[in-house]
Write a protein that holds these residues in place. Structure first.
Motif, PDB file in Angstrom:
ATOM      1  N   ARG A  80       2.432 -40.635 -12.829  1.00  0.00           N
ATOM      2  CA  ARG A  80       1.611 -41.392 -12.124  1.00  0.00           C
ATOM      3  C   ARG A  80       1.218 -42.982 -12.945  1.00  0.00           C
ATOM      4  N   PHE A  89       4.620 -36.400  -2.606  1.00  0.00           N
ATOM      5  CA  PHE A  89       3.618 -35.303  -3.352  1.00  0.00           C
ATOM      6  C   PHE A  89       3.805 -33.813  -3.063  1.00  0.00           C
ATOM      7  N   GLN A  90       2.985 -32.926  -3.871  1.00  0.00           N
ATOM      8  CA  GLN A  90       3.290 -31.550  -3.548  1.00  0.00           C
ATOM      9  C   GLN A  90       2.545 -30.962  -2.152  1.00  0.00           C
ATOM     10  N   ASN A  91       1.576 -31.813  -1.999  1.00  0.00           N
ATOM     11  CA  ASN A  91       0.838 -31.374  -0.560  1.00  0.00           C
ATOM     12  C   ASN A  91       1.491 -32.299   0.459  1.00  0.00           C
ATOM     13  N   ALA A 119       8.081 -45.562  -3.840  1.00  0.00           N
ATOM     14  CA  ALA A 119       7.307 -44.626  -2.742  1.00  0.00           C
ATOM     15  C   ALA A 119       7.210 -43.336  -3.364  1.00  0.00           C
ATOM     16  N   MET A 120       5.977 -42.502  -2.890  1.00  0.00           N
ATOM     17  CA  MET A 120       5.699 -41.462  -3.547  1.00  0.00           C
ATOM     18  C   MET A 120       5.811 -40.433  -2.557  1.00  0.00           C
ATOM     19  N   HIS A 131       8.193 -28.312 -12.678  1.00  0.00           N
ATOM     20  CA  HIS A 131       7.956 -27.287 -13.975  1.00  0.00           C
ATOM     21  C   HIS A 131       9.256 -26.280 -13.886  1.00  0.00           C
ATOM     22  N   ALA A 178       1.099 -32.875   3.410  1.00  0.00           N
ATOM     23  CA  ALA A 178       0.100 -32.991   4.744  1.00  0.00           C
ATOM     24  C   ALA A 178       0.531 -33.948   5.472  1.00  0.00           C
ATOM     25  N   LEU A 179       0.571 -34.024   6.823  1.00  0.00           N
ATOM     26  CA  LEU A 179       0.634 -35.064   7.734  1.00  0.00           C
ATOM     27  C   LEU A 179      -0.516 -35.314   8.438  1.00  0.00           C
ATOM     28  N   TYR A 180      -0.542 -36.703   9.206  1.00  0.00           N
ATOM     29  CA  TYR A 180      -1.818 -36.850   9.856  1.00  0.00           C
ATOM     30  C   TYR A 180      -1.862 -35.942  11.002  1.00  0.00           C
ATOM     31  N   ARG A 187       8.534 -40.524   5.455  1.00  0.00           N
ATOM     32  CA  ARG A 187       7.226 -41.537   5.074  1.00  0.00           C
ATOM     33  C   ARG A 187       7.682 -42.232   3.965  1.00  0.00           C
ATOM     34  N   SER A 198       3.265 -26.572 -17.567  1.00  0.00           N
ATOM     35  CA  SER A 198       1.981 -27.062 -17.084  1.00  0.00           C
ATOM     36  C   SER A 198       1.273 -27.935 -18.358  1.00  0.00           C
TER      37      SER A 198
END
Lengths: 365, 313
Positions: A48, A82-84, A79-80, A193, A86-88, A147, A39
């Motif tokens: 990023r 990430f850790q989250n 295209a990215m 990590h 989440a979806l709509y 996505r 970290s």
């Protein structure tokens, strides 16, 4: 598809904190490159900067042969994930995958072609009309990957995409991402990590610490020839053992133990004037042996130690012990049934060991 | 009126009837109530035409979504101390303001609102300050959609390629002094984002940062050095402290996040305690260490003068 090139890239935040410096790297076309480190080492910042979500303070970034420092993220053809993941929540799987394309005003038929293709690749064909809450964690993560796939981008950027999954699912998704890469062959930069994730997935690894690249190489190269003590200790589980001792004649001395150094390594050490000086010996747990046959043939690298803890892992036992007040771990075959509290003979396979400079901690070679 | 205008400007389009998006090649105008929004192609408009049309219609910047009636009322409430009168008033409590900002030239407000709307079941209310920042008005019943702002940041970042930050104020049980509350949320967000790299924060998260920022540079340096002592430059220990606080001082959870064995973490905490006399496992001592950590981080920075809480709320 395209490769990436980072030349003398540096990131300094407004509060003068240097996050990344002297970053030089060529990411080859179709490569699966993993940035790994603890970290705060600068790996996510680097990702990023590639994405364009962080400005590059100094240096140049190329995607293919195009310098993209000043190109907006949406125009970088990336295209990215990430850790989250989440979806709509109010959209079904199809619409979740189609949404970014709709925002770009892509034609409906093209969107359908892309979503159907991604769903086919990820085995999501039967889930397209489901809402996210009706999906398992693994299925949701696959939709998140979908996505990214529908973008048909030159480069995938993934920032710890498996961190929020439980251990079992993580292993499963690791394999799925690898299969996906084999099929799509999209240049991928992956941040983690987790050294196991890095070792198992990477075509090449970039080990980072304190904003600096410590080593770049294939997982095998990095594991077998770590550039320095940090890399040796970070890559591998259990980590590499390190003993601070000194070189005396043909032996490495640690506490009361004298360990014979093989001729080739001795020659290298002597050529660099380490005779009589402090050095660090690094040896992996699996290169410390308790088999009688190995010990008999390695009398000059044999040590006597007491086992503090013995953890039975099934086919092997992890032994925790020490010599000269310095702790070490050995990974030995379970068939010899070594137990805690026992004095034991162990032999070091010095042909696989490394010596590091005691001050700079760099590998001597 | 529309027919007559169309005779003069053949390119005239009615939003919602002829077209569903606000084309940026058109100049857009609305009536007072936004009941009709019309666009005329720029090629047909001389400066004199624009001035004339602006005399009886309201010009509208096509980069911004058209404000709803309720958004207009909230805008009025945050700009003045008065709330709209009587039955027309759709401002109600409980509510909270969530400030957001994103980088320049990465996304238009229209795009942002369309994407954000998909995360909420009810119609969202956005009060724009500029093309890159504004306030999201959240009614309590609409907020419970199971997606956190941290998740929204990642989701929109991957869809829109834009780095967004959110700062949520506390929920308010009354609509009194909305303008003061608005300024507090906005000022605090701007201040705290200068010290924290978190993408989603609440007012409660911000309080320690604000307290430390309000201290003098000398006091911050003194607290940092006195509490952290030899650990002041030890990145691993500072990270350990941060994780412990984030995990409510739960050793197992912190060890997991730090990828350490529980016993290794206990050992490190014992060592810290031996050397500094501070046991981070105790809440009040952990709080002091956390404040010292923030003080250390802000230590060398000069803060502009001014009171963060000048507007109350």
């Amino acid at each position: 598809m395209a490769g990436l090139s980072l030349k003398n890239v540096k990131k300094v935040y407004e509060n003068d904190v240097v996050s990344v410096q002297d970053f030089n790297l060529e990411v080859r076309d179709k490569e699966f490159l993993v940035l790994v480190g603890p970290s705060g080492c600068g790996k996510s910042t680097t990702l990023r900067m590639i994405a364009g979500l962080e400005d590059i303070t100094e240096g140049d970034l190329y995607i293919g042969d195009k310098r993209v420092n000043d190109i907006a993220p949406k125009d970088r053809d990336i295209a990215m994930v990430f850790q989250n993941y989440a979806l709509y929540p109010h959209m079904n799987v199809y619409d979740n995958m189609a949404f970014s394309l709709k925002l770009r005003k892509m034609k409906k038929q093209e969107i359908k072609t892309r979503v159907d293709r991604a769903a086919g690749i990820l085995g999501l064909e039967n889930y397209l009309s489901r809402k996210p809450k009706a999906l398992s964690g693994g299925q949701r993560q696959r939709v998140a990957l979908g996505r990214a796939i529908v973008r048909d981008a030159e480069v995938f950027l993934m920032d710890e995409p498996l961190s929020n999954l439980d251990a079992k699912l993580r292993v499963q998704m690791r394999a799925e991402i690898q299969k996906l890469h084999q099929r799509l062959q999209t240049t991928t930069v992956y941040v983690t990590h987790d050294q196991t994730e890095a070792m198992t997935m990477a075509t090449r690894l970039v080990v980072m610490k304190d904003g600096l690249i410590q080593q770049v190489g294939s997982p095998k190269e990095v594991y077998e020839k770590p550039n320095n003590v940090f890399v040796g200790g970070f890559i591998g589980s259990p980590p590499m053992n390190f003993f601070l001792g000194h070189l005396q004649g043909e032996h490495f001395i640690v506490g009361d133990e004298k360990i014979r150094v093989p001729e080739g390594k001795l020659k290298t050490l002597r050529a660099q004037d380490y005779d009589g000086k402090d050095v660090i010996l690094g040896i992996r747990p699996e290169d410390i042996h308790d088999e009688p046959l190995f010990i008999d043939s390695s009398a000059d690298t044999k040590i006597r130690a007491t086992v503090d803890v013995a953890e039975l892992m099934g086919a092997e036992i992890i032994l925790y012990s020490s010599i000269g007040g310095q702790n070490f771990i050995a990974r030995v075959d379970a068939r010899y049934g070594t137990e805690a509290g026992q004095p034991i003979d162990l032999a070091f396979d010095l042909s696989k060991a490394h010596f590091f400079d005691a001050a700079s901690e760099l590998r001597i070679h | 009126m529309i027919d007559r205008l169309r005779k003069i400007y053949p390119s005239l389009l009615l939003y919602g009837e002829d077209i569903d998006t606000l084309d940026s090649d058109y100049k857009w105008f609305s009536d007072e109530e936004n009941t009709r929004v019309l666009g005329i192609h720029e090629s047909e408009l001389a400066p004199k035409d624009i001035a004339l049309l602006s005399a009886f219609l309201l010009p509208h910047n096509a980069k911004f979504p058209l404000p709803t009636k309720e958004e207009k009322q909230w805008q009025q409430a945050i700009r003045s101390a008065e709330t709209p009168p009587g039955s027309e008033n759709r401002i109600s409590a409980p509510f909270r303001f969530t400030y957001f900002s994103f980088n320049k030239n990465q996304i238009t407000p229209v795009f942002f609102k369309a994407a954000l709307q998909e995360l909420f079941e009810k119609q969202i209310l956005i009060l724009w300050d500029s093309e890159t920042e504004g306030i999201l008005v959240e009614k309590k019943e609409a907020a419970d959609d199971g997606v956190s702002y941290g998740q929204i940041v990642d989701l929109l970042m991957s869809d829109l390629y834009v780095k967004i930050r959110f700062f949520s104020g506390p929920f308010r049980q009354s609509t009194e002094a909305v303008h003061a509350y608005y300024r507090t949320v906005k000022n605090t967000a701007v201040k705290v984002f200068a010290h924290s790299d978190k993408a989603a924060m609440t007012y409660a998260d911000a309080v320690p940062h604000l307290m430390v920022a309000a201290a003098s540079k000398e006091l911050r340096q003194e607290i940092g050095q006195t509490v952290l002592q030899e650990y002041i430059s030890d990145r691993e220990t500072l990270e350990m402290i941060e994780v412990l606080v984030r995990c409510n001082l739960n050793i197992s959870e912190s060890a997991k996040e730090l990828h350490l064995h529980r016993n290794s973490l206990q050992y490190r905490l014992d060592r810290f305690s031996e050397k500094t006399g501070i046991d981070i496992r105790q809440f009040h001592q952990a709080m002091a260490v956390y404040l010292a950590l923030l003080a250390k981080r802000q230590g060398g920075q000069q803060h502009p003068p001014g009171n963060l809480h000048e507007d109350g709320g």
